[in-house]
Scaffold this active site. Structure first.
Site, PDB file in Angstrom:
ATOM      1  N   CYS A   1     -27.987 -93.497  -2.505  1.00  0.00           N
ATOM      2  CA  CYS A   1     -28.637 -94.412  -1.588  1.00  0.00           C
ATOM      3  C   CYS A   1     -29.800 -93.681  -0.918  1.00  0.00           C
ATOM      4  O   CYS A   1     -29.709 -92.489  -0.646  1.00  0.00           O
ATOM      5  CB  CYS A   1     -27.670 -94.881  -0.507  1.00  0.00           C
ATOM      6  SG  CYS A   1     -26.407 -95.973  -1.150  1.00  0.00           S
TER       7      CYS A   1
ATOM      8  N   HIS B   1     -23.436 -90.108  -2.889  1.00  0.00           N
ATOM      9  CA  HIS B   1     -23.921 -90.866  -1.744  1.00  0.00           C
ATOM     10  C   HIS B   1     -25.113 -90.145  -1.134  1.00  0.00           C
ATOM     11  O   HIS B   1     -25.256 -88.939  -1.269  1.00  0.00           O
ATOM     12  CB  HIS B   1     -22.818 -90.993  -0.696  1.00  0.00           C
ATOM     13  CG  HIS B   1     -21.649 -91.776  -1.186  1.00  0.00           C
ATOM     14  ND1 HIS B   1     -21.676 -93.144  -1.324  1.00  0.00           N
ATOM     15  CD2 HIS B   1     -20.430 -91.392  -1.615  1.00  0.00           C
ATOM     16  CE1 HIS B   1     -20.526 -93.560  -1.797  1.00  0.00           C
ATOM     17  NE2 HIS B   1     -19.748 -92.523  -1.986  1.00  0.00           N
TER      18      HIS B   1
END
Ligand code: NAG
Ligand code: NAG
Ligand code: NAG
Length: 443
Positions: free
Chosen positions: A189, A148
């Site tokens: 991301c 992430h």
């Protein structure tokens, strides 16, 4: 002519069998592969990294030159129906077998990552395998990070790696002659924000990111037996390309173009020294001498089921709900879904309250901070780190609340905004969040 080619192939074969990672300039390839997450719903991150290891291994890079950091809680996770096996694509082969485990569990953190990358063997003594990248001025370094992310940071299981610290470490390596060229592939991301306007273009460092500075990266290949996603779109694409192409001929830039075209869910970006892109992929990933041209004909299933990374916990529950037959089980899944949605709304509310308090109820300013996505500059990181730390300590501990990463762009906006004061936001965070119970463990 033919004889010349045969001689060349023969000498390449000898070179490869003796030391497949030996480069034309006498240097060697080093690789650092990192999955920054844990937990079964993040299965795909460790699957990607295990797969990357298998590619390098098959391509002749010896284990001595590869370092793997992964939490290692997937293969034998109680939720894994095929114990001891991890796959990265539908009906794919096991990518877990033989994978290195230099740093697992709590040792997978940002401090250790930077030490391993920069060759700080002393700093890693007694931790995990203790191995570090021992590269020199002729060597090529390949780094692959999967997890992430948020503006200017990459997540580790219990802490974060900030872009300014990463760029500082890379710069130090360049100055110390720790590589001839370095290539860094990032799946996360907002991964473009790790390098955009931050990484100099004269360090012989070439980076490719799954997403631009402002968007999500995407998970794909939901597996109904394992009840989780097996891969991430960008990672699937670069690894598929690496298994299909002749890496001695394909350039990094060509791979970038292919992967960018095939990843239609986010914008794959390149940063740094783009001249490095004219080098061959084999200069960083090695190559398979025995590979027959076009031997890779099996087409992978399409990634049409891809979902934004932050939507994965919900998508998994929706799939489970579809598949469930027992009404009690359906009820339980509905309850979990409801809880996640409610929790996410609650988090949005808390952030809005913080901004309202910090701006003296200036609603248009609050909207401005929520709707824009400003670029993080090097000088913003001091402020940004403080606000992120305060948010994590007082409101939602980041390592327990992955959805909180979705809110961090607002803190980045605050730090880049001339009329916002860090102190007023800091105080608002403390004041608003002291009134709320700390919630944990909801994704
Ligand atoms: C994977 O295997 C299942 C059976 O286990 C089969 O139904 C499915 O078509 C296969 N998928 C692919 C992409 O080969
Ligand atoms: C990372 O792990 C090492 C070794 O366990 C530890 O000393 C260090 O404090 C950890 N760093 C962070 C940021 O958790
Ligand atoms: C991306 O391409 C796949 C085919 O590979 C297609 O099924 C999917 O709908 C496309 N997604 C977007 C967002 O265009």
């Amino acid at each position: 002519m033919l004889r010349g080619i045969r001689m060349l192939v023969l000498s390449l074969m000898i070179l490869h069998s003796v030391c497949g990672y030996q480069l034309e300039n006498g240097g060697r390839i080093w690789a650092l592969l990192v999955a920054g997450s844990n937990e079964y719903y993040n299965y795909r991150h460790q699957a990607d990294v295990c797969h990357a290891y298998q590619i390098l291994h098959r391509n002749g890079i010896p284990d001595e030159n590869i370092i793997v950091m992964m939490y290692d809680d997937i293969a034998y996770n109680e939720a894994n129906p095929t114990k001891g096996i991890i796959i990265n694509q539908p009906n794919g082969s096991d990518v877990y077998e033989g994978v290195l485990k230099d740093y697992t569990g709590q040792f997978v953190n940002s401090t250790n990552f930077l030490k391993v990358l920069t060759g700080d063997a002393k700093g890693m003594r007694g931790i995990g395998s203790g191995r570090v990248i021992k590269s020199g001025p002729q060597d090529h370094v390949f780094v692959n990070f999967v997890d992430h992310g948020a503006p200017g940071l990459l997540a580790f299981p219990s802490d974060e790696l900030y872009a300014d610290d990463l760029v500082k470490a890379l710069r130090k390596m360049a100055v110390n002659g720790q590589f001839a060229q370095l290539v860094f592939y990032v799946e996360a991301c907002e991964s473009g924000s790790m390098f955009d306007s931050l990484l100099p273009d004269d360090l012989k460092i070439f980076t490719v990111t799954a997403a631009d500075p402002h968007e999500s990266s995407y998970a794909c290949y939901y597996d109904s037996v394992r009840q989780t996603y097996l891969g991430d779109v960008f990672s699937v694409m670069w690894m598929q390309d690496s298994e299909k192409e002749n890496l001695l001929r394909e350039t990094l830039h060509h791979q970038f173009e292919v992967v960018r075209t095939e990843t239609n869910t986010s914008h794959v970006e390149e940063y740094g020294d783009l001249d490095v892109g004219s080098m061959h992929v084999s200069d960083f990933l090695g190559f398979q001498i025995s590979r027959k041209p076009n031997s890779f004909t099996a087409k992978l299933p399409s990634v049409s089921d891809s979902v934004p990374s932050h939507h994965v916990p919900i998508a998994i529950l929706e799939r489970k709900l579809e598949a469930a037959v027992d009404p009690k089980e359906k009820q339980e899944i509905r309850f979990q879904l409801h809880r996640i949605m409610k929790y996410r709304r609650y988090m949005d509310n808390v952030v809005t309250k913080v901004l309202m308090l910090a701006t003296g109820k200036d609603e248009s300013r609050v909207q401005e901070l929520k709707l824009n996505r400003y670029k993080l500059r090097l000088e913003n990181f001091r402020c940004y780190k403080k606000l992120v730390a305060a948010f994590s300590e007082n409101c939602f501990k980041l390592s327990d609340n992955p959805h909180a990463f979705r809110q961090l762009y607002i803190l980045a906006n605050v730090c880049g905004h001339e009329e916002m004061s860090m102190h007023s936001v800091m105080n608002a965070i403390k004041q608003v969040c002291s009134g709320y119970p700390q919630l944990r463990g909801i994704i």
